[in-house]
Design an enzyme around this catalytic site. Sequence first.
Site, PDB file in Angstrom:
ATOM      1  N   LYS A 172      33.186  24.567 100.006  1.00  0.00           N
ATOM      2  CA  LYS A 172      33.389  25.580  98.964  1.00  0.00           C
ATOM      3  C   LYS A 172      32.762  25.028  97.698  1.00  0.00           C
ATOM      4  CE  LYS A 172      35.407  29.616  98.349  1.00  0.00           C
ATOM      5  NZ  LYS A 172      35.718  30.660  99.316  1.00  0.00           N
TER       6      LYS A 172
ATOM      7  N   ASP B  87      31.571  34.540  96.683  1.00  0.00           N
ATOM      8  CA  ASP B  87      33.033  34.586  96.560  1.00  0.00           C
ATOM      9  C   ASP B  87      33.274  35.284  95.215  1.00  0.00           C
ATOM     10  OD1 ASP B  87      35.485  33.179  98.083  1.00  0.00           O
ATOM     11  OD2 ASP B  87      35.934  33.087  95.965  1.00  0.00           O
TER      12      ASP B  87
HETATM   13  N1  GLU Z   1      34.008  33.160 100.405  1.00  0.00           N
HETATM   14  C1  GLU Z   1      34.271  33.711 101.698  1.00  0.00           C
HETATM   15  C2  GLU Z   1      35.520  33.092 102.294  1.00  0.00           C
HETATM   16  O1  GLU Z   1      36.450  32.781 101.574  1.00  0.00           O
HETATM   17  C3  GLU Z   1      33.058  33.703 102.617  1.00  0.00           C
HETATM   18  C4  GLU Z   1      32.455  32.375 102.902  1.00  0.00           C
HETATM   19  C5  GLU Z   1      31.116  32.452 103.629  1.00  0.00           C
HETATM   20  O2  GLU Z   1      30.682  33.526 104.006  1.00  0.00           O
HETATM   21  O3  GLU Z   1      30.533  31.386 103.803  1.00  0.00           O
HETATM   22  O4  GLU Z   1      35.677  32.897 103.475  1.00  0.00           O
END
Ligand code: GLU
Length: 449
Positions: free
Chosen positions: A130, A170
């Site tokens: 992340k 996100d």
């Molecule tokens: N931010 C999204 C999540 O919390 C997607 C992450 C992604 O597609 O890599 O899962």
Amino acid sequence: MKDRAESLLESFLETVTARHAGETEFLQAVAEIGRDALTIEKASNAYTQARVLERLCEADRIISFSVVWHDDSGNVQINRGWRVQHSDLLGPYKGGLRWSPDVTPSVLKFLAFEQAFKNALTGLPLGAAKGGADFDPTGRSEAEVKRFAHAFMTALAPHIGPERDVPAGDIGVGAAELGLMSRVWMRQAGRWGGALTGKPVALGGSELRAEATGYGLVYFTAAMLDEIGDTLEGKRIAISGRGNVSRHAARKAMSQGARVVTLSGRAGTWVAEDGFTHDALDWVIAASGDQAKAPPADLGVTFREGASPWGVAADIALPCATQNEVTLDDARALTDTGCRVLAEGANMPLTREAEAHLTAQGVLQAPGKAANAGGVAVSGLEMQQNAGFSHWNAARVDSCLRDIMCTIHEKLINERQSCCSADGQIDYRRAANVAGYRVLADALIAADI
Ligand code: GLU
């Protein structure tokens, strides 16, 4: 007297807290998984000796960098950016980028930790990560966001790539920003490649990536209802947020015959007692500033300044805004107004106290790591399309998404034996933690030499 599980959890949390002092969100996420997975670990010699859970609490690395850019007045602005590369055990590091003023290392560490379990549940070869920055895009001009995105990706580009680390969006980061950053990465890397997912379709993005988290959330909720012999038809659904997850969850729920009765923003909640129409939904999504507080009378929508959505009578709650958005008071309001099912579109939207209350009241709860996994799952499909130089149509992506969500639901149901309450009701939260833990623990053991 404390039972064995409680003592185990206490000493485990002491060790983790000593290493990550003051990181409240991260420790909250670790405590939840520790509570459910520690007994599984201690029942296995191999898991215990490998110290699986302790290892899963440590990110492989955390990259931190400064993001310096110029605002529209020509002033220098300085932000902080991070990428938490949590684990590449199952595949390339994978997870979104969040631009929001409340982004801290603790928030990103909790999100990356949760992502490891979520990605494991999808069954796709995805590691976990992340990232983000303490940048607030609200109120910034398009040109400012572009300059920020450029500076952010210039700093991050050397650390990512299609087989290494594949960020997505996100909160605060959508397709437009991802398209721009994808171009910056390609220029810097000197090659084409899917180093980011969630790109616009015109730049190699997947069909339905924008819709995936919200649609997947509704597919998962439908599977939960099916399990108890019910459907979405005619249900009143309270949704928080009005961003990417909320709006697509609302549309999908409406298409299944449900009535969406709330959406929300920083300033308050929009309520449609008889259910939003598509026109009303479009209006709420597009509205900004003070105008957003005064919906036209013919839309059947009212605005409650400063209110959360959780006091409005609903059968189902879909918190889709951010972490810890549902407090104990909100949880009480939910049960007082008859809510029986909750599925998390956001990551860790319930405070500990809210979760304890809903559990005590027998509310069926799907945790984000299962219920909102549709977003990262379609990111995984985008990676497959990019690697194969192909483009799948929306019907194919949608059918894969639905299959993945139903398979995750089935995996949790398979944990029922050790994950149910006294009255036989499945505990989805525990089942997701246990099922995700097993995938990661087995991979860790298999990888050890
Ligand atoms: N931010 C999204 C999540 O919390 C997607 C992450 C992604 O597609 O890599 O899962």
